[in-house]
Design an enzyme around this catalytic site. Structure first.
Site, PDB file in Angstrom:
ATOM      1  N   LYS A  74      36.951  30.772  33.183  1.00 27.93           N
ATOM      2  CA  LYS A  74      36.653  31.873  32.268  1.00 27.93           C
ATOM      3  C   LYS A  74      37.945  32.622  31.909  1.00 27.93           C
ATOM      4  O   LYS A  74      38.232  32.866  30.754  1.00 27.93           O
ATOM      5  CB  LYS A  74      35.641  32.813  32.931  1.00 27.93           C
ATOM      6  CG  LYS A  74      35.276  34.007  32.100  1.00 27.93           C
ATOM      7  CD  LYS A  74      34.186  34.834  32.766  1.00 27.93           C
ATOM      8  CE  LYS A  74      34.061  36.175  32.049  1.00 27.93           C
ATOM      9  NZ  LYS A  74      33.012  37.024  32.586  1.00 27.93           N
ATOM     10  N   GLU A 119      43.797  28.688  41.827  1.00 26.18           N
ATOM     11  CA  GLU A 119      43.365  27.366  42.297  1.00 26.18           C
ATOM     12  C   GLU A 119      43.212  26.415  41.107  1.00 26.18           C
ATOM     13  O   GLU A 119      43.706  25.282  41.115  1.00 26.18           O
ATOM     14  CB  GLU A 119      42.012  27.462  43.028  1.00 26.18           C
ATOM     15  CG  GLU A 119      42.045  28.216  44.337  1.00 26.18           C
ATOM     16  CD  GLU A 119      41.692  29.689  44.196  1.00 26.18           C
ATOM     17  OE1 GLU A 119      41.934  30.259  43.095  1.00 26.18           O
ATOM     18  OE2 GLU A 119      41.191  30.273  45.168  1.00 26.18           O
ATOM     19  N   GLU A 138      27.686  36.977  45.738  1.00 24.60           N
ATOM     20  CA  GLU A 138      28.711  37.629  44.921  1.00 24.60           C
ATOM     21  C   GLU A 138      28.061  38.703  44.031  1.00 24.60           C
ATOM     22  O   GLU A 138      28.699  39.666  43.643  1.00 24.60           O
ATOM     23  CB  GLU A 138      29.464  36.589  44.063  1.00 24.60           C
ATOM     24  CG  GLU A 138      30.826  37.077  43.592  1.00 24.60           C
ATOM     25  CD  GLU A 138      31.683  35.990  42.944  1.00 24.60           C
ATOM     26  OE1 GLU A 138      31.418  35.634  41.782  1.00 24.60           O
ATOM     27  OE2 GLU A 138      32.628  35.505  43.579  1.00 24.60           O
ATOM     28  N   GLY A 161      30.869  34.671  35.345  1.00 23.55           N
ATOM     29  CA  GLY A 161      31.236  33.341  35.844  1.00 23.55           C
ATOM     30  C   GLY A 161      30.076  32.620  36.513  1.00 23.55           C
ATOM     31  O   GLY A 161      29.804  31.456  36.235  1.00 23.55           O
ATOM     32  N   ARG A 162      29.370  33.311  37.396  1.00 20.71           N
ATOM     33  CA  ARG A 162      28.296  32.643  38.152  1.00 20.71           C
ATOM     34  C   ARG A 162      27.008  32.492  37.351  1.00 20.71           C
ATOM     35  O   ARG A 162      26.020  31.987  37.865  1.00 20.71           O
ATOM     36  CB  ARG A 162      28.052  33.380  39.476  1.00 20.71           C
ATOM     37  CG  ARG A 162      27.800  34.864  39.334  1.00 20.71           C
ATOM     38  CD  ARG A 162      27.905  35.589  40.672  1.00 20.71           C
ATOM     39  NE  ARG A 162      27.783  37.038  40.540  1.00 20.71           N
ATOM     40  CZ  ARG A 162      28.790  37.857  40.268  1.00 20.71           C
ATOM     41  NH1 ARG A 162      30.016  37.370  40.076  1.00 20.71           N
ATOM     42  NH2 ARG A 162      28.597  39.159  40.164  1.00 20.71           N
ATOM     43  N   LYS A 209      42.812  38.050  46.933  1.00 21.62           N
ATOM     44  CA  LYS A 209      43.683  37.422  45.920  1.00 21.62           C
ATOM     45  C   LYS A 209      45.030  38.135  45.884  1.00 21.62           C
ATOM     46  O   LYS A 209      46.085  37.506  45.829  1.00 21.62           O
ATOM     47  CB  LYS A 209      43.036  37.542  44.532  1.00 21.62           C
ATOM     48  CG  LYS A 209      41.871  36.601  44.274  1.00 21.62           C
ATOM     49  CD  LYS A 209      41.461  36.718  42.811  1.00 21.62           C
ATOM     50  CE  LYS A 209      40.112  36.095  42.535  1.00 21.62           C
ATOM     51  NZ  LYS A 209      39.608  36.365  41.205  1.00 21.62           N
TER      52      LYS A 209
HETATM   53  O1  F6P Z   1      35.548  34.304  42.997  1.00 22.03           O
HETATM   54  C1  F6P Z   1      35.859  35.180  41.979  1.00 22.03           C
HETATM   55  C2  F6P Z   1      35.631  34.582  40.623  1.00 22.03           C
HETATM   56  O2  F6P Z   1      36.067  35.518  39.698  1.00 22.03           O
HETATM   57  C3  F6P Z   1      34.205  34.176  40.359  1.00 22.03           C
HETATM   58  O3  F6P Z   1      33.400  35.232  39.989  1.00 22.03           O
HETATM   59  C4  F6P Z   1      34.388  33.152  39.305  1.00 22.03           C
HETATM   60  O4  F6P Z   1      33.242  32.382  39.140  1.00 22.03           O
HETATM   61  C5  F6P Z   1      35.567  32.398  39.848  1.00 22.03           C
HETATM   62  O5  F6P Z   1      36.388  33.388  40.429  1.00 22.03           O
HETATM   63  C6  F6P Z   1      36.333  31.570  38.873  1.00 22.03           C
HETATM   64  O6  F6P Z   1      36.868  32.336  37.838  1.00 22.03           O
HETATM   65  P1  F6P Z   1      37.404  31.659  36.511  1.00 22.03           P
HETATM   66  O7  F6P Z   1      36.276  30.974  35.844  1.00 22.03           O
HETATM   67  O8  F6P Z   1      37.949  32.794  35.688  1.00 22.03           O
HETATM   68  O9  F6P Z   1      38.482  30.686  36.887  1.00 22.03           O
END
Ligand code: F6P
Length: 533
Positions: free
Chosen positions: A191, A197, A335, A249-250, A495
Site C-alpha cells: 500500500k 521487508e 491489528e 491494508g488488512r 519499526k
Molecule cells: O504491520 C503494519 C502494516 O502497516 C500493516 O497494517 C500492513 O498490512 C502491512 O504493514 C504492510 O503495509 P504495506 O502494504 O504498506 O507494505
C-alpha cells in the site's frame, strides 16, 4: 453503556456453574440460537448465552450506536479519525450498488476502472507464457491473497502463485529457487511502497530476474497507493494498479491486492468472490438483531472476551484449504482491535480484543486440543465446516471430517464426569485406588463454549461471505469497545527501533545508547558472524 456492561456482568455471575447442556431443555434452542444468511448457518447454541443474555448483548449493541457507525462507514464518512480517513473496502465489492461519495466525489468510477484494468491484465497473464507469479508483500498485502489463493485451489486454472513476505532471505531464496526467471511475474504488493521487508525483497527479486535472463521492465507489476514510488522503482504505469488510502491494508484483498487471486482463478471467479462479500454487506446492513450473522458473531465474541474474561479464541476451520485463515484473522482482528485507548483518548474500560489463533482440523486435534479440553483456561472455539468437499472420490473422508468437527464441539460442551470416567476404568479392569487415580485423568470438565459456521462448499462466493463476515464482526466489536479498528499505531515503535538498530547491527555505530541486554545480544551475534553482509 455502563449499565449495559453492569447487566452483562451480573448475568455472568448468575450463569456461572450453569451447564450449557441444560439450556437445551428450552424447546427450540438449536433453531433459536442461530442465524442464517442464504446457505450459510451460524450456530451459537453451544454457548452459555440464554435469551436474557442475548437481549442484554443486543442492548449493548444498541447503546454503542453500531448501526449509525455502520452507515457512516458504508457512506464514506472519515470514521478512521486518528488518520483522518474514510473506511471503504466495502466499495471495492459494491459491484452493482449505487454511488459512494468521498469528499463529494463518487469513488465507484475509479474502482470500476481499476477492476476492469485488473481483469484485462489477469487475462493477459493467464494467456501468456507466464508459469509462475510471485506476490511480494507483507501483512495485509500478503495474508489475504495467500489465504484466499490456497482456499480456492480447486478453482485455479492460471499460473502457479507464490508468496514472499518475510525479510528473512530464506523466504525469497526458497521461493525463487526452481523458478524460471523468464516465465515469472513478480507482483510487488505494498500500500505504502515503503515497507522495508517488501522493498528489500522486491530489490532482491529484481536482481535475481536480471541475473537469470528475465526482464524486470516487462515482468514486474505493482499494487499500491503510491504511484510515484512505483514509478521510481521502475514499474511502468500500465502495470501499476492503484487504490486509495481509504482501503486499510488488512481489508485490501478485494481490490488490487487481490490481483494474484484473480490471476489464479480468473476474473469470473474473482467476481464471484466479490459478490460473496457484497452479499454479506447487504445482510449486515439489513438483517435485524439476532438475525444478523456479523452482529451475533461479534456479540458472542464480546460475551466471551470482555464479559467472561476468556483471553483467547481459537479459529478451527475443518477445511484444509482454510489453513491460512487463522493467520489472516490474527492480523484482521488483533491489528484492528488490539488497542487500549478509545477514540476520545481515554482508556478502554474492558479488555481489548482477544488473542486469535488456531489451525485446520483435524490437525489441531493432535496438537493443542488437549489444552482446550482439559487445560485450566477456557478457550472459546469457532468451528467451520463445509457440507461438501471438492473431492467426490473422497466423499467418505469428508464425512469423517464432519464427524470429527461435530464431535469436538459436542465433547467440549458435554465433557465426561467422574462417574463416567470410573465406569470406563472399571470396564478396563481397574479397581480400588488405581481406578480412582486413573479415572481423575479421564474427566473432561465440559461446559466449554463453541460456535460453528456451516456452509455448503468453499467456493469463491462463500469465501467472500466468510471474509466479509469476519471484517464486520471486527467492526462491531471495535465500535462496542469504543476503539478505532482501522489504525495500527502499535506497529510503529518496533519499526522505528529497527531503523535505529540497523547501523549498530552493521557495526557502523556502537551500542552505547542501547540497554545492556540489547548491547550484549549484538556483541554475541557479532562474535558469531562468519560472513560479511
Ligand atoms: O504491520 C503494519 C502494516 O502497516 C500493516 O497494517 C500492513 O498490512 C502491512 O504493514 C504492510 O503495509 P504495506 O502494504 O504498506 O507494505
Amino acid at each position: 453503556m455502563k449499565s449495559q456492561w453492569a447487566e452483562l456482568n451480573a448475568l455472568k455471575e448468575t450463569c456461572q456453574g450453569r451447564s450449557i447442556l441444560s439450556l437445551f431443555e428450552t424447546p427450540d434452542r438449536a433453531s433459536d440460537f442461530r442465524a442464517q444468511t442464504g446457505d450459510m448457518l451460524f450456530d451459537y447454541a453451544k454457548t452459555n448465552i440464554d435469551a436474557e443474555t442475548r437481549a442484554a448483548l443486543l442492548a449493548l449493541y444498541e447503546a454503542a450506536g453500531v448501526a449509525e457507525k455502520r452507515d457512516a462507514m458504508f457512506s464514506g464518512a472519515p470514521i478512521n479519525d486518528t488518520e483522518g480517513r474514510a473506511v471503504l473496502h466495502t466499495a471495492l465489492r459494491n459491484l452493482d450498488g449505487g454511488p459512494v461519495l468521498v469528499d463529494g466525489q463518487d469513488v465507484m468510477t475509479g474502482i470500476y476502472g481499476t477492476l476492469e484494468r485488473m481483469r484485462s491484465f489477469a487475462d493477459h497473464v493467464r494467456d501468456s507464457a507466464i508459469t509462475d507469479v510471485v506476490n511480494i508483500g507483507i501483512g495485509g498485502s500478503d495474508l489475504g491473497p495467500a489465504m484466499a489463493v490456497q482456499a480456492l485451489s480447486p478453482y485455479h486454472d492460471g499460473p502457479r502463485c507464490h508468496f514472499v513476505s518475510n525479510v528473512d532471505g530464506a523466504h525469497i531464496a526458497d521461493t525463487l529457487r526452481g523458478l524460471d526467471a523468464k516465465s515469472t511475474l513478480i507482483i510487488v504488493a505494498s500500500k505504502t511502497f515503503t515497507t522495508i521487508e517488501t522493498m528489500t525483497n522486491a530489490r532482491t527479486a529484481k536482481a535475481w530476474m536480471v541475473d537469470h535472463g528475465g526482464d524486470p521492465a516487462t515482468q514486474f507489476a505493482a499494487l499500491s497507493t503510491a504511484a510515484e514510488k512505483t514509478r521510481d522503482f521502475g514499474i511502468p504505469a500500465e502495470r501499476v494498479f492503484g487504490f486509495e488510502d481509504w482501503v486499510g491494508g488488512r481489508y485490501s484483498l478485494w481490490g488490487p491486492i487481490g490481483l494474484s487471486l484473480m490471476i489464479a482463478i480468473g476474473p469470473k471467479g474473482f467476481d464471484a468472490f466479490l459478490r460473496g462479500g457484497q452479499a454479506m454487506d447487504v445482510h449486515f446492513k439489513s438483517a435485524t438483531g439476532p438475525e444478523n450473522l456479523p452482529v451475533m458473531l461479534a456479540l458472542v465474541g464480546i460475551w466471551h472476551a470482555q464479559v467472561c474474561g476468556y483471553s483467547s479464541r481459537a479459529v478451527l476451520p475443518y477445511d484444509q484449504r482454510l489453513a491460512r485463515l487463522p493467520d489472516y484473522l490474527q492480523q484482521l482482528e488483533m491489528e484492528s482491535n488490539g488497542k487500549g485507548v478509545q477514540m476520545d483518548g481515554s482508556d478502554v474500560a474492558v479488555s481489548s480484543g482477544p488473542i486469535v489463533w488456531g489451525a485446520a482440523g483435524t490437525n489441531g486435534q493432535h496438537a493443542f486440543y488437549q489444552l482446550i479440553h482439559q487445560g485450566t483456561r477456557v478457550v472459546p472455539c469457532e468451528f467451520m465446516i463445509a457440507a461438501e468437499g471438492h473431492e467426490p472420490d473422497l466423499a467418505h473422508q469428508h464425512q469423517l471430517l464432519i464427524a470429527n468437527c461435530l464431535a469436538q464441539s459436542e465433547a467440549l460442551m458435554r465433557g465426561r464426569n467422574l462417574d463416567e470416567a470410573r465406569a470406563k476404568m472399571s470396564a478396563a479392569g481397574l479397581t480400588g485406588s488405581e481406578l480412582e487415580r486413573q479415572a481423575r485423568h479421564r474427566v473432561f470438565g465440559g461446559n466449554r463454549p463453541s460456535v460453528t459456521l456451516a456452509y455448503p462448499k468453499l467456493d469463491p462466493f462463500v469465501l467472500g461471505q466468510i471474509v466479509a463476515l469476519y471484517e464486520h464482526r471486527v467492526f462491531v466489536e471495535g465500535v462496542i469497545l469504543g476503539i478505532n479498528s482501522f489504525d495500527q499505531w502499535g506497529v510503529e515503535l518496533g519499526k522505528e527501533l529497527a531503523t535505529s538498530l540497523q547501523p549498530v547491527v552493521d557495526g557502523q555505530k556502537d551500542a552505547s545508547d542501547k540497554d545492556g541486554s540489547t548491547a550484549a545480544l549484538v556483541r554475541f551475534i557479532h562474535a558469531h558472524q562468519r560472513t560479511t553482509p
